[in-house]
Design an enzyme around this catalytic site. Structure first.
Site, mmCIF file in Angstrom:
data_model
loop_
_atom_site.group_PDB
_atom_site.id
_atom_site.type_symbol
_atom_site.label_atom_id
_atom_site.label_comp_id
_atom_site.label_asym_id
_atom_site.label_seq_id
_atom_site.Cartn_x
_atom_site.Cartn_y
_atom_site.Cartn_z
ATOM 1 N N GLU A 1 0.827 -1.300 -0.142
ATOM 2 C CA GLU A 1 0.187 -0.047 0.027
ATOM 3 C C GLU A 1 0.844 1.345 -0.027
ATOM 4 O O GLU A 1 0.636 2.144 0.571
ATOM 5 C CB GLU A 1 -0.879 -0.058 1.065
ATOM 6 C CG GLU A 1 -1.910 -1.232 1.238
ATOM 7 C CD GLU A 1 -2.521 -1.505 0.183
ATOM 8 O OE1 GLU A 1 -2.762 -0.786 -0.903
ATOM 9 O OE2 GLU A 1 -2.875 -3.073 -0.159
ATOM 10 N N GLY A 2 1.860 1.145 -0.770
ATOM 11 C CA GLY A 2 2.934 2.476 -0.744
ATOM 12 C C GLY A 2 4.080 2.143 0.078
ATOM 13 O O GLY A 2 3.713 2.484 1.549
#
Length: 598
Positions: A441-442
């Site tokens: 998620e990044g």
């Protein structure tokens, strides 16, 4: 087998006493979760976590998921039954919109229960977790027909969801994606391409899997401006909206991973799979960010969850393990050695984890409450302020909580000594599972760049200036209170360091962008320390007031809060100075060596 006890008392203390949850009874959904109802919900969530999810955690790790010859995936023993209990309890729809079958309760309640469940079994809880993000994206960007078609089944838990971004050649730089979408002429599209690292991409626990897939429509602009988002179900829907024939989407393989073995992380192949556009054409990134922001908050929660369960097991071991004598004299004179919890270095580890966990929980719940205000308040100014804070805190929460979550899982493992390296004690799994939260998620370096490069300057710096003002006012309002001095002085020093770092970036980053990149991770952690310190200050103030009023049988709870708050101020907050010193050195030395010198 590892132990776990849900911190219900601490959650209730934070929501009701520190963060003012009862003051929001005027917002939709809050009246349905009054403090009494809230307590009952948390108690039931704790039972599910401790009695159903926790016993399956090691099973999931050792068995993993199996891809079968027909491309289907079998989840670990007991996962399906546990998921059905989660579904039947209505947990998937706890905070989902009532008009589509959800209960419409506050997101803060969902986040509180989510911590318990993720601590008990992170891999299993990723299946409904990804579905929550997909629900959020469809709520925000779906047509009414799409909402009516997909949301009731997903909120019920009968169907699950995924997000499909990453491809073998591109991760964060989504402008490079190659998955293509060809219009069929009837409002549907043929989706072709390959996606990797797809959590819960294929499994045997739901009747359908609703994939949200980023792809480029033929002829669309290059880069991120030409990306669209599509709903691609595993099974096409028949005329009645039920799963029909198999769509052109399949699991090519399951990734061999360091941890979260109980979750099926899949390579997904799309071979002219039928999909429908979600949101505007070429507006896919905007639509997907709704899901990604939801996921980033959920991943930050995972960092806290694993830090908490690892801490609890380290405490239990430290109380029982006999090794050496206390430096100040025997504490177990009838035995041949003292429990290791008497040793200062063990206490350093335990207190560091505890101080982080309790403040991290406050950060998660404070952010969740602001999400509720941003989405439910009728007051535009109140909504804007809450949304500003939510946007500012998302990269801090994700980056700091997951970095520290992994660090503390390792710290807890160290308390076990050699036994922490042996699989039967479960500490290895916590370390391995916690590691992914820093990446997906990044990756956390991206979170730091998002904070420095986007969030600080957004709307002329409105969000960060409001945060500085809130923390500064708290220190000023309590300046005359001598009992608060140990807290306000440390918070104020940290705030000064953060403001100095922010000013340094304003003066040095525009002309030389590498200065921003070199400073970003230190800045994110400096910001995180000030946020956690501020929340510890609020907790200390409440607990001191409770003790002054006569806390009765909760006196020990509040006394322990104050001691832990003091530890954070004395031993953790001074790190702000080191972060500022590193930020102020700039990027010159970091970037000086030519690439071939490495």
């Amino acid at each position: 087998m590892p132990i776990y006890q849900s911190p219900v008392q601490d959650t209730l203390y934070l929501l009701n006493e520190v963060l003012g949850y009862p003051n929001h009874a005027n917002l939709p959904g809050f009246a349905d979760a009054s403090p009494d109802v809230l307590e009952a919900i948390l108690a039931e969530g704790a039972k599910l976590a401790e009695n159903v999810m926790l016993p399956l955690n090691r099973i999931g790790d050792t068995e993993g998921c199996t891809r079968n010859d027909d491309g289907s995936v079998t989840t670990p023993k007991g996962f399906g039954q546990a998921y059905q209990q989660y579904r039947e309890g209505g947990w998937m729809g706890l905070a989902a919109p009532a008009e589509y079958g959800g209960q419409g309760l506050p997101y803060a309640v969902h986040a509180a229960v989510g911590e318990y469940l993720s601590s008990a079994n992170m891999a299993l809880m990723m299946y409904p977790g990804l579905t929550q993000g997909a629900i959020a994206a469809i709520v925000a960007h779906g047509s009414e027909a799409q909402k009516q078609t997909f949301l009731p089944k997903m909120i019920d838990g009968g169907w699950t969801g995924t997000m499909n971004l990453t491809e073998p050649h591109c991760g964060t730089d989504l402008g490079l994606l190659r998955t293509k979408a060809v219009p069929n002429g009837d409002g549907t599209y043929r989706i072709s391409g390959q996606k990797i690292f797809i959590s819960a991409g294929e499994h045997d626990m739901s009747d359908n899997i609703v994939h949200l897939v980023l792809a480029r429509i033929e002829g669309a602009p290059e880069g991120v401006k030409g990306i669209s988002l599509f709903i691609v179900p595993k099974f096409k829907l028949d005329a009645d909206g039920n799963p029909g024939e198999r769509n052109g989407v399949s699991c090519g393989s399951i990734e061999e991973k360091m941890g979260i073995h109980g979750n099926a992380t899949c390579v997904m192949n799309y071979d002219e799979a039928e999909g429908t556009l979600l949101g505007a054409e070429n507006g896919g990134l905007k639509a997907m960010f709704v899901m990604m922001n939801e996921a980033r908050l959920g991943v930050g929660l995972q960092g806290l969850s694993l830090s908490e369960v690892a801490y609890q097991n380290a405490v239990a071991y430290a109380r029982e393990r006999l090794q050496g004598r206390s430096l100040s004299g025997p504490k177990n004179p009838q035995g041949k050695a003292d429990p290791i919890i008497v040793h200062p270095d063990i206490r350093r580890a335990l207190m560091t984890m505890r101080a982080f966990n309790e403040a991290g929980r406050a950060l998660v719940l404070w952010t969740a409450l602001n999400s509720d205000i941003a989405h439910r308040s009728a007051d535009e100014a109140e909504r804007q302020a809450a949304d500003d804070l939510l946007g500012l805190m998302t990269p801090v929460l994700k980056g700091v909580l997951t970095d520290k979550g992994f660090e503390h899982a390792v710290m807890a493992q160290q308390v076990f000594g050699g036994h922490g390296y042996i699989e039967e004690h479960g500490m290895s799994q916590f370390v391995r599972d916690a590691r992914i939260a820093m990446i997906y998620e990044g990756a956390n370096g991206i979170q730091a760049l998002d904070l420095v490069g986007r969030k600080l300057a957004l709307n002329g710096g409105r969000a960060v200036q409001a945060f500085f003002k809130e923390v500064g006012e708290f220190c000023e309002e309590n300046r005359a209170d001598e009992t608060m001095a140990p807290f306000t002085k440390s918070i104020k020093k940290g705030l000064n360091d953060l403001q100095a770092a922010t000013m340094w970036l304003m003066q040095n980053a525009m002309a030389k962008p590498d200065n921003a990149g070199a400073a970003s991770t230190d800045y994110m952690h400096l910001f995180g320390l000030v946020v956690l310190g501020y929340l510890w200050g609020r907790m200390a103030k409440v607990s001191q007031e409770k003790l002054a009023e006569g806390a009765g049988d909760t006196a020990a709870f509040h006394e322990h809060k104050i001691v832990t708050a003091r530890y954070f101020m004395e031993r953790v907050m001074p790190e702000t100075a080191a972060h500022l010193a590193r930020i102020s050195t700039g990027a010159d030395t970091m970037m000086a060596l030519p690439a071939e010198a490495f």
